[in-house]
Design an enzyme around this catalytic site. Structure first.
Site, short mmCIF file in Angstrom:
data_model
loop_
_atom_site.label_atom_id
_atom_site.label_comp_id
_atom_site.label_asym_id
_atom_site.label_seq_id
_atom_site.Cartn_x
_atom_site.Cartn_y
_atom_site.Cartn_z
N SER A 92 3.73 2.29 8.41
CA SER A 92 3.83 1.37 7.42
C SER A 92 4.98 0.97 6.66
CB SER A 92 2.82 1.82 6.39
OG SER A 92 1.67 1.41 6.87
N ASP A 104 1.06 -7.61 2.29
CA ASP A 104 1.33 -6.09 2.03
C ASP A 104 2.68 -5.93 1.94
OD1 ASP A 104 0.73 -3.65 1.77
OD2 ASP A 104 -0.64 -3.49 3.55
N HIS A 138 0.95 -1.20 0.19
CA HIS A 138 0.08 -0.09 -0.01
C HIS A 138 0.71 1.30 -0.21
CE1 HIS A 138 0.31 0.02 4.64
NE2 HIS A 138 0.07 1.17 4.44
N1 ARG Z 1 -4.65 0.20 7.77
C1 ARG Z 1 -3.45 0.28 6.83
C2 ARG Z 1 -2.84 1.63 7.11
O1 ARG Z 1 -3.16 2.60 7.55
C3 ARG Z 1 -3.21 -0.18 5.55
C4 ARG Z 1 -3.95 0.52 4.60
C5 ARG Z 1 -4.07 0.16 3.37
N2 ARG Z 1 -5.12 0.85 2.63
C6 ARG Z 1 -6.39 0.42 2.48
N3 ARG Z 1 -7.36 1.04 2.08
N4 ARG Z 1 -6.58 -1.01 2.38
O2 ARG Z 1 -2.22 2.34 6.13
N1 GLU Z 2 -1.02 1.12 7.65
C1 GLU Z 2 -0.80 2.13 8.34
C2 GLU Z 2 0.38 3.17 7.53
O1 GLU Z 2 0.19 3.34 6.20
C3 GLU Z 2 0.05 1.96 9.57
C4 GLU Z 2 -0.84 1.30 10.33
C5 GLU Z 2 -0.89 2.08 11.58
O2 GLU Z 2 -1.73 3.19 11.68
O3 GLU Z 2 -0.57 1.76 12.52
O4 GLU Z 2 1.12 3.76 8.10
#
Ligand code: ARG
Ligand code: GLU
Length: 693
Positions: free
Chosen positions: A627, A215, A78
Site C-alpha cells: 500500500s 486513496d 489508509h
Molecule cells: N484493501 C486495502 C489494503 O489491504 C485497503 C485497506 C483500506 N482499509 C479499509 N478497510 N478500507 O490495505
Molecule cells: N491495501 C493493502 C495494504 O495496505 C495493499 C493491498 C494488498 O494487500 O495488495 O498494504
C-alpha cells in the site's frame, strides 16, 4: 555447509514474482523485453542515487515515495489514516473534511511515526552461518545465527546516524540477507483529502474493481540541518532526498509496462497443501465469522452517532479489511483448486525424491500439520475473540504503565484509550465472540478459568459481561482517572485484569509453546522442502516469499474477466464516481464541491478526453504492505500509487493466477486533480516535477 541456490532465472512465468532489488540484474532483460527503458543500476545501486532512494517503508507496514526535492512524501490515505484520525475531533474533523497545510508551519507532527530508507542490502548467508556444522541441533543453529547476525548488525549501524539493520531469512533459511535502513522520525502531515474522496467506496468497494477511491495522503520528512535523522524539533528542516520521483502526467495506456517498488509483507507461495487447506477450510471461515459479528455491532453504533463513527473509523477499517480479503482468498483457492494442485505436485515430488536427501519430507510435513492444527486453531480463535476485548487490553496496558511508575505515561495511556472508546460496542462484542468461543473451542483447548467463571454465571456469557463491564474500575473513566500509579497498580483483582491475565497465562503455557515447537519443526523441514522444490524444478523461476523487505514487481496495465461474459476495463474515471454518488449512502457521498466541478466540466490541466482518470489495474504481483507503493512507468516516472488488489485475485499470497490477479492503483492525475481543485493546494504541485510528454 552452504547450499548454492541458483537465483538465476529460467523462463519468466507471466508477471508473477516479487524480486530482490539487489538481484534485479537477473530480471532486467525480461523487464526490458517487456518495455522497461532503464537499467538495473537505475533501480538499485549502492554507488549512485537510484530509484530505491525515493522509496520508504512508511510506519510499520506501508510504503511511501518521495515526490519533491523538499522531502514531500506520498502514501495511501489508509496508511496515514491513524495519523489523520489522531489530529481529528468533532470540531476539526480532518477525516471528514480533509486537511491541507497551506504553509510549512501548519504541517502536523506525528509522534511515533517513522519512515525508513533502505541504505543497502547484502547477502550475508556465509557470515551468518559461519561456524555451522551439520551435527548441530536446530537450537544450536538458531543461536549461532542470532549471534552472528547480532554482530553484523552492530557493526552496520555504527556507520551513521539513525541507522538500523536487520538480518532476514529468505527461502526458509536457505539464504540470509542484511537490510540496513536509515530511519527518520520527524514526519509531518501535509495533506489529506476528505474521507469521502480518500475512502470513497469505503469498505463496500474495498478489495474490488471497478474502484474510485482517492486513496492518498501527503507527508513531509524533516531532518536536522545536516539532513540527518533527528527527533521532532522546530529547528528541523525539510529532508533533501538523494532521489525523488518525477511525475508522468501524460497518461497511461492498456498494455503499458509498469513496475511497483515497495514492501510486501507476507506471502506463502511454497507451503504444502495441508497448510493451504487449513487456511481455506478452517482458519479463514471461523475468523470471518467472528469478525462479521464484531463489524455488525460496530456498524450499528457508528451509523447512529457521528462521534462514535469517528472513534471507531480506524478500528472498524482494520477489522473489516482482513475480513473481506479472507473471503476473496478462500474463493480464489477453491476456484484454482490450489489444494488439489499442490497435492498432485507433492506426489510428483515424492516420486522424484525417492532415495534422495528429500525422501520423506512431504509425509513428515503432512503429519506435523496434523499435530499443529488443534493447537493453532485454539490459539487463532483466542486471538480473534478473547484477545479483542478492548477493555481487557486497556486494563493490561494501564496496569503495566502504572507499574512502571510514571504518572504521565499512565495518564497518556488512559487519555488515548478513552478518546476512542465506546463501552456498549465492546460489551456487545464480548458477548458475541465469547459465546462463539464457548461453542467452538474444545474444552481441552481453553482455560479452566473460562469454564469455571462461566459456571459462576450459570453458563451465561451475557451475565458475565454485565458483571465485568459494570464492576471493572477500568470501565469507569472518572474513577480510574482519580487514581495515581499506585492506585492503578493495586487493581490486580479487577475483573478485566483477571480476564486478560488468566487467558494469556493459560494460552502462554498451553498453546503457544506447542504451536512454536511444531512450527519450528515445520520451518526446519520447509528449509529442505524449499531447496528440494528448487532442485526438482530447475527451470522454474523462484523468488523469495515476501517478508516486508523491499521488492520489485513488474507487469503491465491490463483488464480481466471476473466471470463468464464479463470483462473489466483497466481504467476507471470520474464518471464512475458520479454514477456511484449518493448523498444517502455514507460510503458514496462525495463533497458538494466535487459535484460542482463535474457539473462545470472544467478539470483544469487534469482532464483527459473530457474526463479525469481515477484508478487503473495491472498485473503486478503485490501484497499487504505494498500500500502506498510507487507505480512506475517504463522511464522510471511515477504514474500511480498502489493501494489494493482485486477481490478475485487476493489468493495471490498463496497462488498467483495471471488471469485474475491485478493490483489496483490510483492514477497520479487524479491525485493532482484533487490536490489542485479540491484542496486548493497548488503550492504542493509546484514543488513537484511534472512531465506531460
Ligand atoms: N484493501 C486495502 C489494503 O489491504 C485497503 C485497506 C483500506 N482499509 C479499509 N478497510 N478500507 O490495505
Ligand atoms: N491495501 C493493502 C495494504 O495496505 C495493499 C493491498 C494488498 O494487500 O495488495 O498494504
Amino acid at each position: 555447509m552452504i547450499f548454492a541456490l541458483s537465483l538465476i532465472s529460467g523462463t519468466a512465468v507471466a508477471d508473477e514474482g516479487m524480486w530482490l532489488p539487489s538481484l534485479i540484474s537477473e530480471r532486467i532483460e525480461d523487464m526490458q523485453a517487456k518495455g522497461f527503458e532503464l537499467s538495473a543500476e537505475d533501480i538499485y545501486s549502492i554507488n549512485q542515487a537510484s530509484l530505491k532512494d525515493a522509496v520508504v517503508l512508511f510506519g510499520r507496514g506501508c510504503t511511501g515515495e518521495l515526490i519533491s526535492p523538499e522531502g514531500l512524501l506520498i502514501t495511501n490515505h489508509h496508511c496515514g489514516y491513524a495519523q489523520i484520525q489522531q489530529h481529528s475531533s468533532v470540531e476539526h474533523d480532518y477525516l471528514r473534511d480533509g486537511f491541507w497545510a497551506m504553509t510549512r508551519d501548519e504541517e502536523l507532527p506525528n509522534p511515533g511515526l517513522t519512515v525508513s530508507f533502505l541504505e543497502y542490502m547484502e547477502d550475508v548467508t556465509e557470515q551468518v552461518l559461519d561456524g555451522y556444522e551439520s551435527v548441530m541441533t536446530e537450537e544450536e543453529r538458531t543461536e549461532l545465527i542470532e549471534t552472528n547476525a547480532g554482530r553484523l548488525i552492530e557493526k552496520a549501524v555504527e556507520a551513521g546516524d539513525g541507522l538500523r539493520a536487520s538480518v532476514e531469512s529468505l527461502f526458509y533459511g536457505n539464504r540470509y540477507y542484511m537490510f540496513v535502513y536509515r530511519e527518520y522520525s520527524d514526519v509531518r502531515l501535509v495533506g489529506a483529502p476528505p474521507s469521502s474522496i480518500g475512502k470513497f467506496g469505503g469498505d463496500t468497494d474495498n478489495w474490488m474493481w471497478p474502484r474510485h477511491t482517492g486513496d492518498f495522503s501527503i507527508f513531509r520528512i524533516y531532518a536536522d540541518k545536516d539532513n540527518n535523522p533527528a527527533p521532532y524539533s522546530e529547528d528541523n528542516v525539510p529532508y533533501r532526498p538523494k532521489r525523488y520521483f518525477h511525475i508522468a502526467a501524460g497518461g497511461v495506456e492498456e498494455g503499458e509496462f509498469t513496475f511497483v517498488y515497495g514492501f510486501p509483507g507476507s506471502t506463502r507461495e511454497y507451503i504444502m497443501s495441508e497448510g493451504v487447506r487449513y487456511i481455506s477450510d478452517i482458519a479463514n471461515p471461523f475468523k470471518i465469522n467472528l469478525r462479521t459479528m464484531r463489524l455488525d455491532i460496530q456498524k450499528k453504533y457508528m451509523d447512529s452517532d457521528q462521534a462514535v463513527r469517528i472513534q471507531y473509523s480506524s478500528k472498524n477499517a482494520g477489522v473489516s479489511n482482513a475480513w473481506k480479503k479472507w473471503q476473496g482468498e478462500m474463493k480464489g483457492i477453491v476456484r484454482l483448486g490450489t489444494v488439489a494442485r499442490k497435492q498432485a505436485f507433492e506426489s510428483r515430488f515424492m516420486d522424484w525424491a525417492e532415495g534422495t536427501e528429500y525422501d520423506g519430507i512431504v509425509p513428515a510435513l503432512d503429519s506435523l500439520y496434523g499435530v499443529l492444527e488443534p493447537y493453532n486453531y485454539a490459539l487463532e480463535y483466542y486471538n480473534e475473540s478473547a484477545r479483542t476485548v478492548e477493555l481487557v487490553q486497556f486494563a493490561a496496558r494501564a496496569l503495566s504503565a502504572a507499574e512502571s511508575g510514571s504518572d504521565s505515561v499512565l495518564k497518556a495511556v488512559e487519555a488515548a484509550f478513552y478518546k476512542d472508546y465506546c463501552l456498549p460496542i465492546d460489551k456487545e462484542c464480548f458477548v458475541a465472540v465469547m459465546n462463539a468461543y464457548k461453542d467452538d473451542v474444545p474444552v481441552d483447548f481453553r482455560p479452566e478459568y473460562f469454564d469455571s467463571t462461566l459456571a459462576v454465571y450459570g453458563g451465561s456469557v451475557e451475565k458475565w459481561a454485565d458483571d465485568l463491564f459494570s464492576t471493572s474500575v477500568f470501565a469507569d473513566r472518572a474513577a480510574l482517572e482519580a487514581l495515581d500509579c499506585a492506585g492503578v497498580a493495586a487493581l490486580k483483582d479487577d475483573p478485566a485484569v483477571v480476564f486478560g491475565r488468566e487467558f494469556s497465562a493459560w494460552i502462554g503455557e498451553n498453546l503457544r509453546p506447542a504451536v512454536a515447537r511444531v512450527n519450528s519443526e515445520i520451518t526446519l523441514l520447509n528449509r529442505d522442502y524449499m531447496r528440494g522444490q528448487m532442485e526438482f524444478q530447475p527451470d522454474r523461476t523462484f523468488y523469495p516469499d515476501a517478508n516486508l523487505t523491499l521488492r520489485v514487481a513488474y507487469g503491465h496495465i491490463k483488464g480481466y474477466a471476473p466471470s463468464d461474459g464479463v470483462y473489466y476495463l483497466p481504467f476507471s474515471t470520474i464518471e464512475g464516481i458520479m454514477e456511484k454518488d449518493n448523498p444517502d449512502i455514507f460510503d458514496y457521498n462525495i463533497p458538494q464541491r466535487f459535484r460542482d466541478i463535474v457539473a462545470s466540466g472544467d478539470y483544469g490541466r487534469w482532464g483527459h478526453d473530457g474526463k479525469v482518470p481515477v484508478c487503473f489495474i495491472a498485473t503486478n504481483h503485490t501484497s499487504g504492505g505494498n500500500s502506498g507503493s510507487p507505480v512506475i512507468d517504463s522511464r522510471g516516472r511515477l504514474i500511480g500509487i498502489n493501494f489494493d488488489r482485486v477481490w478475485e485475485g487476493t489468493m495471490s499470497d498463496i497462488e498467483f493466477d495471471p488471469d485474475f490477479c491485478r493490483n489496483i492503483s490510483l492514477d497520479i492525475r487524479y491525485v493532482l486533480f484533487v490536490i489542485d481543485m479540491i484542496g486548493d493546494a497548488d503550492h504542493l504541485i509546484e514543488e513537484m516535477t511534472i512531465e506531460t510528454e
